[in-house]
Design a protein around this motif. Structure first.
Motif, short mmCIF file in Angstrom:
data_model
loop_
_atom_site.label_atom_id
_atom_site.label_comp_id
_atom_site.label_asym_id
_atom_site.label_seq_id
_atom_site.Cartn_x
_atom_site.Cartn_y
_atom_site.Cartn_z
N GLY A 184 0.84 -1.19 0.00
CA GLY A 184 0.00 0.00 0.00
C GLY A 184 0.88 1.24 0.00
O GLY A 184 2.10 1.15 0.23
N ASP A 185 0.25 2.39 -0.28
CA ASP A 185 1.02 3.64 -0.39
C ASP A 185 0.67 4.59 0.75
O ASP A 185 -0.47 4.64 1.20
N VAL A 186 1.69 5.36 1.19
CA VAL A 186 1.47 6.30 2.28
C VAL A 186 1.99 7.68 1.89
O VAL A 186 3.06 7.80 1.29
N ALA A 187 1.22 8.72 2.21
CA ALA A 187 1.70 10.10 2.03
C ALA A 187 1.14 10.93 3.17
O ALA A 187 0.11 10.58 3.76
N GLY A 188 1.81 12.01 3.54
CA GLY A 188 1.29 12.90 4.58
C GLY A 188 2.23 13.06 5.75
O GLY A 188 3.43 12.74 5.67
N LYS A 189 1.63 13.51 6.84
CA LYS A 189 2.47 13.96 7.97
C LYS A 189 2.92 12.78 8.82
O LYS A 189 2.40 12.52 9.90
N LEU A 190 3.92 12.08 8.32
CA LEU A 190 4.43 10.91 9.02
C LEU A 190 5.91 10.72 8.68
O LEU A 190 6.32 10.89 7.54
N VAL A 191 6.67 10.37 9.73
CA VAL A 191 8.06 9.96 9.49
C VAL A 191 8.17 8.49 9.91
O VAL A 191 7.83 8.14 11.04
N LYS A 193 9.29 2.18 13.22
CA LYS A 193 8.88 3.12 14.28
C LYS A 193 8.31 4.35 13.60
O LYS A 193 8.57 4.59 12.42
N PHE A 194 7.50 5.10 14.37
CA PHE A 194 6.79 6.23 13.74
C PHE A 194 6.97 7.52 14.52
O PHE A 194 7.12 7.51 15.73
N GLU A 195 6.93 8.63 13.75
CA GLU A 195 6.87 9.97 14.36
C GLU A 195 5.79 10.73 13.63
O GLU A 195 5.83 10.82 12.40
N THR A 196 4.80 11.26 14.36
CA THR A 196 3.74 12.01 13.68
C THR A 196 2.98 12.89 14.63
O THR A 196 2.86 12.60 15.83
N GLU A 197 2.44 13.97 14.06
CA GLU A 197 1.57 14.86 14.81
C GLU A 197 0.19 14.89 14.17
O GLU A 197 -0.65 15.72 14.51
N ALA A 198 -0.04 14.00 13.22
CA ALA A 198 -1.29 14.04 12.45
C ALA A 198 -2.49 13.78 13.35
O ALA A 198 -2.38 13.12 14.37
N LYS A 199 -3.69 14.29 12.91
CA LYS A 199 -4.89 14.15 13.72
C LYS A 199 -5.63 12.84 13.42
O LYS A 199 -6.36 12.31 14.24
N PHE A 200 -5.47 12.36 12.19
CA PHE A 200 -6.13 11.09 11.84
C PHE A 200 -5.44 10.44 10.63
O PHE A 200 -4.64 11.09 9.94
N ILE A 201 -5.78 9.19 10.44
CA ILE A 201 -5.30 8.47 9.25
C ILE A 201 -6.50 8.30 8.32
O ILE A 201 -7.56 7.82 8.75
N LEU A 202 -6.36 8.71 7.07
CA LEU A 202 -7.45 8.51 6.10
C LEU A 202 -7.03 7.37 5.16
O LEU A 202 -6.05 7.49 4.43
N VAL A 203 -7.79 6.25 5.25
CA VAL A 203 -7.47 5.08 4.43
C VAL A 203 -8.39 5.06 3.22
O VAL A 203 -9.62 5.13 3.37
N ILE A 204 -7.82 4.98 2.03
CA ILE A 204 -8.60 5.16 0.78
C ILE A 204 -8.54 3.89 -0.06
O ILE A 204 -7.49 3.24 -0.17
N GLU A 205 -9.69 3.57 -0.64
CA GLU A 205 -9.75 2.33 -1.44
C GLU A 205 -8.98 2.44 -2.75
O GLU A 205 -8.15 1.61 -3.06
N THR A 206 -9.26 3.49 -3.52
CA THR A 206 -8.72 3.51 -4.89
C THR A 206 -7.48 4.40 -4.99
O THR A 206 -7.37 5.43 -4.34
N ALA A 207 -6.58 3.96 -5.87
CA ALA A 207 -5.36 4.73 -6.13
C ALA A 207 -5.71 6.07 -6.76
O ALA A 207 -5.03 7.08 -6.53
N GLY A 208 -6.80 6.11 -7.54
CA GLY A 208 -7.20 7.34 -8.22
C GLY A 208 -7.54 8.44 -7.23
O GLY A 208 -7.07 9.59 -7.35
N MET A 209 -8.35 8.09 -6.24
CA MET A 209 -8.74 9.09 -5.23
C MET A 209 -7.53 9.51 -4.41
O MET A 209 -7.33 10.69 -4.11
#
Lengths: 568, 369
Positions: B144-151, B185-201
């Motif tokens: 799966g792919d990940v993008a956003g406020k995460l190290v 291991k993770f580092e993040t200040e994000a408020k939530f994780i949004l999990v999306i079905e399609t690669a297009g969206m």
């Protein structure tokens, strides 16, 4: 005899009049027809008196412009002469049928020779010779020369021919297409000479014309040979004369057959049994099998003085008690004279008969082929892996007794694996070749759910399997759909019996197929075990680090365990 | 074949493989038909544990006794176990497809198609109650792919040094979830994780930096989530204690096969659901109600959709436990239509970013369970 014969010509009452009410002489016509004069002369040469019947027959023509022969010469398809290859088959078929019937009646094991010689591309000479009792000299011209002359039509007894039109129609067809007469040689015993006739048929008058008659040398003590030249075409194979004759042998295991086709190897078929078929008895009509018109005619012709006597004497299965019951139901006096029973009375009587409970007709008038003989026939023809045969008890449709036999041969080298099953349809020991799909036998075979017996079947089709199915209907009166006798009409009583017979064969076949599959499965499983046991041994060796010896022990132990469980 | 790290588990696995095979060998030599016991892998053999938040396997076992009819599968299972032992011993790995090709050496015992070898592999996995990675088998598909406020903090396989991967710095691309996620291991200040079905969206949200606006992490599943993907989200949400919102197509497949599998696991790998589930996941959309509320363009439900929905209403322990899901499924069947995520484009390409997601997330408490 003749009166009776005319009674069921099937072409309507007009014809009845034609035969019966014609005045015995009419000088005007006689003078005109020179051909007939020649006939008379011919007969006179041999110093025999011409039978009175001929005169009577001759007279009939004057009453009507169209004779029976003329009618059929214009409608020859009704008799099975619609195309050249069918004409050849029908000719052979009619001659062979006659020979077989003659031999059986005389209690002679038949030996029949069929010879077809090509004369030109579209012209053949068919010769059929039997060892039957021979035909009396006086009868020969009419037997082979006039339509609707026969000893079989009027009586209720199982026989191959039933209408008396077949062989003379064949002769007529030959005459129409080649102009050649029918040549008949017949001999009634070693003390008598063989007679040779050339016969033409006057299609307008239904009268035989003898163009030559002499005594000849003949190599057999008794028998009849008929020779017809006709326009035809010959095709080999299952649907031609070749296939037909094989089926004749199937249906008549007691026949010895020698066939010389126009091309290809001669065929000689030995008899499968020396047993003659059981002689079929003649029976009186059953009241339920008689229609109103016929009842009226019987009333008119009976020798009985009163209705009670008429019913008990002229019908089968009518005791005086049953007769009284019928007459009471009809509110007719038992003492009433039958000749005075007018149309209304006849109808009342007819209805009363339908209402009264009457015992089924006797069945000793039927001569089945026999399940053992049928099985033997199929075996010698196909050498199958499995064969079974079933004879149903006699049953009745519309007052006519009948009996169904079925046999089935499965497997063996003579069948293709996925082709539709071969179907042999027989009626009174006569193979039916054409109009397969219109026949009650075919329909019944299709209606059986073959899948239940382990045989493939597409919807509305014959089962597809390496097998042959044979169905025989024996009856005093086989209900054909047309005069050419090619398909059986679908009376519910008949289709039911056919279905039951085939289902019984099917069940036996199913058991055979299942048994065979079980054996094949067991064999397959054994090789299956052999295939995979080494893999189990190998995997265990790899995981557990077994020695080769230990692996071999494990494998053989495992083999024992599985073999034991398979047998259980 | 890539190498895999040796773990303390390996000795245990080898021992269990040997024990199972030894048991078979002993039984054969005693003249008894050997057998192996497998847990039944289907929805019939799971129970929904609301407190634990996943499908727990029930005790039903099927016994595969070595008979004439099972001799082939039995041989294949043993050979698969042998192959697994070899992998673990040599510290190697094989993909499911590679295992299928290896079987081509097994003569009559070879697999004709990969699904056959996958089934046997899953049987072995369930037999030992372990993850297939522990047996040396790895999946083909990526996690799966990940993008956003995460190290993400990983280890360089060649040097063993720590690696810091900043998921905000992939531009229009994304970080790819590895097959094994346990060491991350993770580092993040994000408020939530949004999990999306399609690669297009996912692409659309990345392109317009939605994660920046909403201060979140975006994960693309690309259909039914892989085990790695499920484990990744689970660990991230557990460790960082952040909510998980799931955004899938509005159809029974999106509800059951994707969302339900992510949240509580599946019947097929029931012995692993404990680790491969995300109990904190909540359903953002698209709900059947959204179809009406947002006047979305629809397609009629296919026969298989209706069957899937009715099946779930009858047999799925998760649906049977949650009334709101029963209502939603019934509503969809009654409406007879489905709507895709991308149907929102009807109102403008960025309607989903500007209107739909903000409005939905504002009312996160109302999400379907």
């Amino acid at each position: 005899m003749k009166k009776n014969r005319a009674s069921r010509t099937g072409k309507g009452g007009a014809q009845t009049a034609l035969f019966e009410e014609a005045p015995a002489e009419n000088t005007k016509k006689e003078k005109k027809t020179t051909v007939r004069a020649a006939t008379a002369a011919n007969l006179r040469v041999t110093k025999k008196k011409r039978p009175a019947k001929v005169a009577k027959l001759r007279g009939t023509a004057k009453q009507r412009e169209i004779s029976v022969s003329e009618f059929f010469s214009k409608n020859r398809h009704l008799l099975g002469f619609d195309n050249p290859s069918k004409a050849l088959l029908t000719t052979v078929k009619e001659a062979v049928d006659n020979s077989l019937d003659a031999c059986e009646e005389a209690g002679i094991l038949p030996v029949i020779h069929v010879l077809i010689e090509p004369l030109a591309d579209d012209r053949f000479r068919v010769t059929v010779k039997d060892n039957g009792p021979g035909i009396d000299r006086k009868e020969v011209p009419r037997v082979f020369g006039s339509l609707l002359y026969g000893s079989k039509f009027h009586r209720l007894r199982q026989s191959r021919g039933q209408q008396g039109i077949g062989i003379s129609a064949a002769g007529m067809y030959g005459q129409l297409t080649t102009g050649k007469p029918v040549i008949v040689v017949s001999r009634c015993g070693s003390k008598k000479p063989a007679q040779r006739f050339s016969i033409l048929l006057d299609t307008r008058t239904n009268l035989p014309v003898i163009t030559a008659n002499d005594e000849v040398e003949w190599d057999q003590p008794h028998g009849t040979s008929i020779e017809i030249e006709l326009e035809a075409s010959y095709k080999g194979g299952r649907h031609s004369v070749d296939g037909y004759l094989w089926q004749v042998a199937l249906a008549n295991p007691h026949v010895e057959l020698h066939y010389r086709p126009p091309k290809g190897d001669p065929v000689d078929i030995e008899r499968a049994t020396k047993e003659m078929p059981v002689e079929a008895r003649e029976i009186k009509p059953h009241p339920r099998g008689v229609e109103l018109g016929q009842l009226m005619k019987m009333l008119k012709e009976t020798k009985a003085r009163n209705l009670s006597g008429f019913l008990t004497r002229d019908f089968s299965r009518v005791s005086s008690r049953v007769a009284a019951e019928i007459l009471e139901g009809a509110k007719l006096k038992p003492t009433m004279s039958p000749t005075r029973a007018h149309r209304d009375a006849a109808e009342v009587l007819y209805r009363a008969i339908q209402r009264t409970k009457i015992m089924n007709p006797p069945t000793n008038c039927l001569s089945p082929i026999g399940d053992a003989h049928l099985a033997k026939s199929l075996e010698s023809r196909h050498e199958p892996a499995f064969v079974c045969a079933v004879s149903r008890p006699p049953a009745v449709y519309r007052g006519n007794p009948f009996l169904i036999e079925a046999a089935l041969a499965y497997g063996g080298p003579s069948f293709e694996a996925d082709a539709p099953a071969r179907l042999y349809r027989l009626a009174n020991r006569v193979p039916l070749q054409y109009q397969k799909s219109a026949c009650a036998i075919t329909k019944s075979v299709i209606d059986v759910a073959w899948k239940g017996y382990g045989v493939h079947q597409s919807r509305g089709a014959l089962p597809a399997a390496p097998m042959a199915i044979l169905v025989h209907i024996a009856s005093v009166w086989v209900p054909f759909t047309s005069e050419s006798k090619e398909a059986i009409a679908s009376y519910p009583e008949i289709t039911k019996e056919i279905r039951l017979a085939i289902q019984e064969c099917g069940r036996k076949l199913g058991a055979h197929i299942r048994r065979r599959r079980r054996l094949a499965d067991a064999e397959k499983k054994k090789s299956y075990i052999e295939k995979y046991i080494p893999h189990i041994g190998l995997a265990l060796q790899e995981i557990l680090g077994l020695t080769d010896k230990k692996r071999a022990t494990t494998e053989s132990r495992l083999r024992e365990i599985l073999e034991k469980s398979r047998k259980m | 074949m890539a190498t895999r790290r040796k773990t303390k588990n390996d000795g245990d696995i080898l021992g269990r493989i040997r024990a199972e095979a030894g048991n078979v060998d002993v039984k054969i030599n005693k003249g008894v038909k050997p057998s192996m016991k497998f847990p039944v892998r289907s929805l019939q053999n799971v129970a929904y544990q609301p407190k634990k938040g996943y499908f727990e396997i029930k005790g039903r076992m099927k016994e595969r006794t070595l008979t004439v009819n099972t001799v082939k599968t039995f041989a294949q299972t043993l050979r698969m176990m042998s192959f697994s032992k070899e992998l673990v011993e040599t510290d190697d790995i094989a993909t499911k497809r590679e295992a299928y090709y290896v079987s081509k050496n097994w003569a009559e015992a070879r697999f004709a198609e990969q699904p056959e070898s996958d089934t046997v592999m899953e049987d072995v996995e369930a037999l030992f109650g372990v993850n297939r990675e522990q047996l040396g088998f790895i999946p083909e598909e990526k996690g799966g792919d990940v993008a956003g406020k995460l190290v993400v903090i990983d280890v360089d396989p060649s040097t063993g040094k720590e690696l810091r991967i900043d998921c905000t710095k992939f531009g229009s691309g994304a970080y790819s979830i590895p097959i094994s996620v346990e060491q991350l291991k993770f580092e993040t200040e994000a408020k939530f994780i949004l999990v999306i079905e399609t690669a297009g969206m996912f692409q659309r949200l990345v392109k317009h930096s939605y994660w920046k606006k909403a201060n979140c992490i975006l994960v693309s599943m690309g259909g039914v989530p892989t085990r790695a993907c499920r484990r990744f989200i689970r660990r991230l949400a557990d460790i960082k204690k952040i909510p998980v919102y799931v955004f899938v197509d509005g159809d029974p497949y999106g509800f059951m096969n994707i969302y339900r599998t992510l949240k509580v696991g599946s019947g097929n790998a029931a012995h692993l659901n404990e680790y491969f589930c995300v109990p904190q996941a909540r359903f953002l959309g698209i709900t059947p109600q959204d179809i009406t509320d947002y006047e979305l363009p629809t397609h009629p439900l296919k026969e298989v959709d209706i069957k899937r929905a009715k099946d779930a209403l009858k047999n799925d322990p998760f649906v049977l436990h949650h009334k709101p899901w029963q209502r939603a499924l019934k509503q969809m069947v009654k409406m007879g239509v489905r709507a895709e995520q991308q149907a929102l484009a009807k109102h403008g390409l960025n309607y989903v970013i500007d209107e739909y997601l903000p409005r939905k997330i504002a009312k996160a408490a109302q999400f379907l369970p």
